[in-house]
Enzyme design. Structure first.
Site, PDB file in Angstrom:
ATOM      1  CG  HIS A 125       1.661  -4.509  -5.826  1.00 15.48           C
ATOM      2  ND1 HIS A 125       1.832  -5.875  -5.933  1.00 15.48           N
ATOM      3  CD2 HIS A 125       0.334  -4.317  -5.597  1.00 15.48           C
ATOM      4  CE1 HIS A 125       0.652  -6.489  -5.790  1.00 15.48           C
ATOM      5  NE2 HIS A 125      -0.269  -5.551  -5.591  1.00 15.48           N
ATOM      6  CG  PHE A 126       6.227   0.326  -2.073  1.00 13.65           C
ATOM      7  CD1 PHE A 126       5.048   0.812  -2.631  1.00 13.65           C
ATOM      8  CD2 PHE A 126       6.579   0.766  -0.804  1.00 13.65           C
ATOM      9  CE1 PHE A 126       4.238   1.720  -1.946  1.00 13.65           C
ATOM     10  CE2 PHE A 126       5.792   1.688  -0.117  1.00 13.65           C
ATOM     11  CZ  PHE A 126       4.617   2.167  -0.691  1.00 13.65           C
ATOM     12  NE  ARG A 127       4.907  -2.356  -9.684  1.00 16.51           N
ATOM     13  CZ  ARG A 127       3.885  -3.158  -9.948  1.00 16.51           C
ATOM     14  NH1 ARG A 127       3.924  -4.424  -9.559  1.00 16.51           N
ATOM     15  NH2 ARG A 127       2.837  -2.715 -10.602  1.00 16.51           N
TER      16      ARG A 127
ATOM     17  CG  HIS B 255       2.480  -0.919 -14.335  1.00 20.08           C
ATOM     18  ND1 HIS B 255       3.259  -2.055 -14.329  1.00 20.08           N
ATOM     19  CD2 HIS B 255       1.315  -1.260 -13.722  1.00 20.08           C
ATOM     20  CE1 HIS B 255       2.586  -3.049 -13.741  1.00 20.08           C
ATOM     21  NE2 HIS B 255       1.420  -2.591 -13.366  1.00 20.08           N
TER      22      HIS B 255
ATOM     23  CG  ASP C 129      -3.877  -3.479  -5.628  1.00 18.91           C
ATOM     24  OD1 ASP C 129      -2.743  -3.929  -5.387  1.00 18.91           O
ATOM     25  OD2 ASP C 129      -4.628  -3.969  -6.497  1.00 18.91           O
TER      26      ASP C 129
END
Length: 443
Positions: free
Chosen positions: A61-63, A312, A308
């Site tokens: 998840h590279f956002r 954050h 994964d």
């Protein structure tokens, strides 16, 4: 660009052997022993270090877009190549989510010229985009991501008819996040009634329970068997789920399983020390689960290793339980974490290479990557087997600026990473400019 790597210990397709490797025009031109340097060729003396195919991370998840305060394609792919991960497959739960062909094309455009590693993007499934799933060009995405568990926005697929349609009509492998949301919601309500919003972190594996994982995984497998779907179940976290999968080579399977490096490293006692730093979904569970997962990797019940990776900000992670987000930044230290199990004698380095490079390339039909083969792209990582280092916060390249591995001493070190034949990481810093390419799928 021409480069000759000599005196390496190559690890590929179940073998570990001494040899040399020549790179020319971004690809592996020759693998052999006693290769002689040509005029103008850069020579790298591996001095007995492992030379591995670059790792392919099938779950990050590279956002980007929409959540770039936490990370973006440039920052997180930089951390990935520093860790020996040369290709990544990014998840669709961004803002906006990747739910149609245009959103998919937009993400590829964002990555061009900015990604340090090679990139692919999943199409997400929702309760209302079955047409986009049905009409997906299978050459444009590694697979279709189905959240059969809690997610953000409208990406939780909980309509039985839609789920059945997705499994029936998907033109690519389906990958699933399997947790049963009603089970989780009921348990969380019980814990909120007991503790309020400041639930102790060690309760997370009781709220995101093994029962929730097992129920959802059983449903996904039943749907896949009904329709003959190519199914890949992500981030297995419990011993209970392992009995649903068969041991054996990935080439013969229609239903495969993945686990992640943090499930092999952490367990319930670590919540007392790390708290929400290791809060993730599905949850890190008990020591017995960790041991079962390590055995499952060794026995080919687990087919793929991944991260994964889900950064954050540090401030977000300091919130009380109900507001602290789930996810860990992992790509920079994932490979060396997996190699700790080699040092411990749990499995050999060839198995790590298979689970982290060969298997994802085979599963997703990745063209000309994931192996040390003449003619393939020269995505390579040099690892010094016995060169200990301790993870420090100031060395973390992820935009979030922290790692759950801080203070951990790993016994192996990534000495160099090559992406498409070019040096991207020299063991101490990034080199040159981002040279990642769009992954292609031989379908």
């Amino acid at each position: 660009m021409q480069r000759l790597i000599v005196n390496a210990r190559l690890v590929n397709e179940g073998r570990e052997f001494e040899g040399d490797l020549r790179i020319r025009d971004g690809r592996i031109e020759a693998i052999g022993s006693g290769l002689s340097a040509r005029e103008g060729e850069t020579v790298t003396d591996a001095a007995g270090a492992w030379l591995l195919p670059g790792m392919i991370d099938d779950q990050v998840h590279f956002r980007e877009p929409g959540l770039t305060a936490k990370g973006d394609i440039a920052s997180e792919s930089a951390a990935a190549v520093a860790g020996g991960l040369t290709s990544f497959m990014d998840m669709p739960n961004t803002r906006p989510p990747t739910l149609d062909a245009q959103a998919l094309a937009d993400k590829y455009a964002m990555a061009a010229g900015r990604a340090w590693g090679n990139y692919g993007f999943y199409l997400g499934a929702s309760n209302d985009n079955l047409d986009a799933v049905r009409t997906l060009d299978p050459k444009t995405a590694p697979g279709i991501k189905v959240f059969m568990g809690a997610s953000t926005g409208n990406m939780l697929v909980d309509d039985p008819e839609v789920l059945d349609g997705i499994f029936r009509e998907a033109p690519t492998p389906i990958i699933t996040h399997c947790e049963d949301t009603p089970t989780i919601d009921a348990l969380q309500a019980e814990y909120v009634a007991r503790y309020g919003e400041d639930i102790p972190p060690e309760c997370h594996p009781d709220i995101r329970s093994r029962e929730a994982c097992l129920k959802s995984t059983e449903l996904a497998i039943a749907l896949a068997r009904r329709h003959g779907t190519r199914l890949h179940v992500l981030h297995i976290s419990t011993a209970d789920e392992l009995r649903l999968f068969e041991a054996g080579p990935i080439e013969g399977k229609r239903i495969t399983a993945e686990t992640c490096v943090h499930f092999l490293h952490f367990a319930r006692p670590d919540y007392a020390r790390l708290g929400h730093q290791i809060k993730c979904n599905p949850a890190i569970k008990d020591e017995a689960d960790r041991e079962a997962l390590i055995r499952a990797v060794a026995e080919d019940v687990i087919d793929v290793l991944a991260t994964d990776h889900a950064p954050h900000t540090w401030d977000e992670k300091q919130n009380p339980y109900t507001r602290a987000p789930s996810g860990l930044p992992l790509v920079q230290y994932a490979l060396v974490s997996a190699l700790e199990h080699v040092h411990a004698g749990r499995f050999d380095v060839a198995r790590v290479v298979h689970k982290f490079a060969h298997a994802p390339a085979l599963l997703f039909d990745v063209a000309e990557r994931g192996f040390l083969r003449e003619g393939y792209w020269a995505d390579l990582v040099l690892v010094r087997q016995d060169d200990p280092f301790t993870v420090r916060r100031e060395d973390v390249l992820s935009k979030c600026g922290w790692s759950p591995f801080e203070g951990t001493t790993f016994r192996s070190r990534v000495a160099a990473t090559f992406v498409n034949g070019e040096l991207a990481w020299d063991g101490s810093g990034l080199v040159g400019a981002p040279r990642g390419q769009r992954l292609t799928f031989a379908r």
